[in-house]
Scaffold this motif. Structure first.
Motif, mmCIF file in Angstrom:
data_model
loop_
_atom_site.group_PDB
_atom_site.id
_atom_site.type_symbol
_atom_site.label_atom_id
_atom_site.label_comp_id
_atom_site.label_asym_id
_atom_site.label_seq_id
_atom_site.Cartn_x
_atom_site.Cartn_y
_atom_site.Cartn_z
ATOM 1 N N ALA A 250 9.152 9.172 9.864
ATOM 2 C CA ALA A 250 10.429 9.886 9.961
ATOM 3 C C ALA A 250 11.550 8.952 10.388
ATOM 4 C CB ALA A 250 10.297 11.041 10.954
ATOM 5 N N ILE A 251 11.261 8.035 11.325
ATOM 6 C CA ILE A 251 12.268 7.052 11.742
ATOM 7 C C ILE A 251 12.692 6.198 10.553
ATOM 8 C CG2 ILE A 251 12.696 4.996 13.152
ATOM 9 C CD1 ILE A 251 10.751 6.157 15.226
ATOM 10 N N ALA A 252 11.716 5.706 9.803
ATOM 11 C CA ALA A 252 12.009 4.862 8.644
ATOM 12 C C ALA A 252 12.835 5.626 7.611
ATOM 13 C CB ALA A 252 10.713 4.353 8.019
ATOM 14 N N ALA A 253 12.481 6.893 7.387
ATOM 15 C CA ALA A 253 13.199 7.701 6.392
ATOM 16 C C ALA A 253 14.640 7.949 6.819
ATOM 17 C CB ALA A 253 12.472 9.028 6.184
ATOM 18 N N LEU A 254 14.850 8.259 8.095
ATOM 19 C CA LEU A 254 16.209 8.496 8.593
ATOM 20 C C LEU A 254 17.055 7.225 8.512
ATOM 21 C CD1 LEU A 254 15.453 10.736 11.690
ATOM 22 C CD2 LEU A 254 16.931 11.368 9.765
ATOM 23 N N VAL B 124 14.481 -1.887 12.426
ATOM 24 C CA VAL B 124 13.711 -0.689 12.781
ATOM 25 C C VAL B 124 13.074 -0.072 11.543
ATOM 26 C CG1 VAL B 124 13.905 1.693 13.598
ATOM 27 C CG2 VAL B 124 14.976 -0.159 14.888
ATOM 28 N N LEU B 125 13.819 -0.007 10.454
ATOM 29 C CA LEU B 125 13.281 0.543 9.207
ATOM 30 C C LEU B 125 12.010 -0.201 8.797
ATOM 31 C CD1 LEU B 125 13.266 2.070 6.514
ATOM 32 C CD2 LEU B 125 15.044 0.502 5.700
ATOM 33 N N VAL B 126 12.059 -1.520 8.797
ATOM 34 C CA VAL B 126 10.895 -2.316 8.391
ATOM 35 C C VAL B 126 9.740 -2.143 9.375
ATOM 36 C CG1 VAL B 126 10.056 -4.643 7.920
ATOM 37 C CG2 VAL B 126 12.359 -3.986 7.205
ATOM 38 N N LEU C 156 9.088 -6.199 18.673
ATOM 39 C CA LEU C 156 9.849 -6.338 19.915
ATOM 40 C C LEU C 156 11.335 -6.511 19.612
ATOM 41 C CD1 LEU C 156 9.817 -6.510 22.982
ATOM 42 C CD2 LEU C 156 9.457 -8.984 22.783
ATOM 43 N N GLY C 157 11.653 -7.301 18.597
ATOM 44 C CA GLY C 157 13.052 -7.497 18.237
ATOM 45 C C GLY C 157 13.732 -6.209 17.837
ATOM 46 N N SER C 158 13.041 -5.395 17.043
ATOM 47 C CA SER C 158 13.637 -4.124 16.606
ATOM 48 C C SER C 158 13.811 -3.168 17.780
ATOM 49 C CB SER C 158 12.777 -3.477 15.516
ATOM 50 O OG SER C 158 11.510 -3.079 16.012
#
Length: 206
Positions: A8-12, A46-48, A69-71
Motif C-alpha cells: 500500500a505504501i508503494a502504491a500510494l 520509499v517506493l523502491v 535505512l536511507g529511505s
C-alpha cells in the motif's frame, strides 16, 4: 499484513509521484526541479524499498540495508521538517493538495509505522550508514546548482528562490544560517539512523 502494508505504501507513493509528474508536465514546469526536491527523492526511495519488502519481507543484504535505512531516515526527516517548518508555505488546490499530503504526511507516517509494527523487520548494521552519501550529495548538488544555473523554485505562495527550500537560501539568510540548518538536519538524520539501527538489533536479539 507486512506485504499488504508495504504494498500500500508503494502504491500510494507511485500514485502521487506519477500524478505529480504528469501535472508538472501539463503545467509546463521544469521536471528537473520536481526531481530535485528532497521530498520527491525520499518518496522514490520509499517506493523502491516498500515494493521490495512487499515482494519479499525477509529481504536482506548490504545494498538493501542501505536502501532501507536511507529511505526510512529520509522520509522521516521529510515528515518532520515539513510539519514543523514548511507546512503552509505552499498554496495547493485540487489533486495537487492530495499529492502534497501523500508525500509529506501519509507516506512518512505509514513508513515509520510499517517499520515499527510489522515483522520481519529489516536487519540493519552499520554498513547501512553509507546511505549518508546520498543526502550529502543532494545538498552539494542543490547549493552548487543554485549558484551556477540559478533555478527558480516557489518556496512560498508569493516568493521564489534558487533552492527548493527556504532555509537553504544563502542569499536570503546568509551562509552561516544555512550551515547551521544543515548541521541540525544532519544531526537529526544521525539520531534517526541510530534509533532505527537499535530497533533492528533488538529484532535480531529477539
Amino acid at each position: 499484513m507486512t506485504r499488504l502494508w508495504h504494498g500500500a505504501i508503494a502504491a500510494l507513493a507511485a500514485f502521487a509521484l506519477v500524478g505529480q509528474t504528469i501535472l508538472t508536465i501539463d503545467r509546463d514546469r521544469p521536471l528537473i526541479n520536481l526531481f530535485s526536491y528532497f521530498t520527491i527523492e525520499s518518496n522514490i526511495l520509499v517506493l523502491v524499498a516498500a515494493a521490495s519488502v512487499a515482494a519479499r519481507p525477509d529481504r536482506g543484504g548490504t545494498a538493501f540495508g542501505i536502501l532501507r535505512l536511507g529511505s526510512l531516515v529520509a522520509i522521516t526527516i521529510t515528515g518532520i521538517v515539513y510539519a514543523t517548518v514548511l507546512a503552509g508555505n505552499g498554496a495547493f488546490t485540487g489533486i495537487e493538495w492530495w499529492y502534497d499530503k501523500i508525500f509529506h504526511y501519509v507516506v512518512p507516517a505509514l513508513s515509520v509505522l510499517g517499520f515499527l509494527l510489522f515483522r520481519p523487520r529489516t536487519r540493519l548494521d552499520r554498513s547501512a550508514l553509507w546511505f549518508l552519501i546520498w543526502p550529502l550529495a543532494w545538498l552539494a548538488y542543490t547549493l552548487i546548482r543554485a549558484g551556477v544555473s540559478d533555478p527558480s523554485y516557489a518556496v512560498t505562495s508569493d516568493r521564489r528562490a534558487p533552492v527548493p527550500y527556504d532555509f537553504l537560501d544563502v542569499d536570503r539568510h546568509g551562509g552561516l544560517a544555512v550551515a547551521v540548518a544543515c548541521v541540525v538536519v544532519l544531526l537529526l538524520a544521525l539520531g534517526l539512523a541510530w534509533g532505527y539501527l537499535k530497533l533492528s538489533r533488538r529484532e535480531v536479539e529477539a
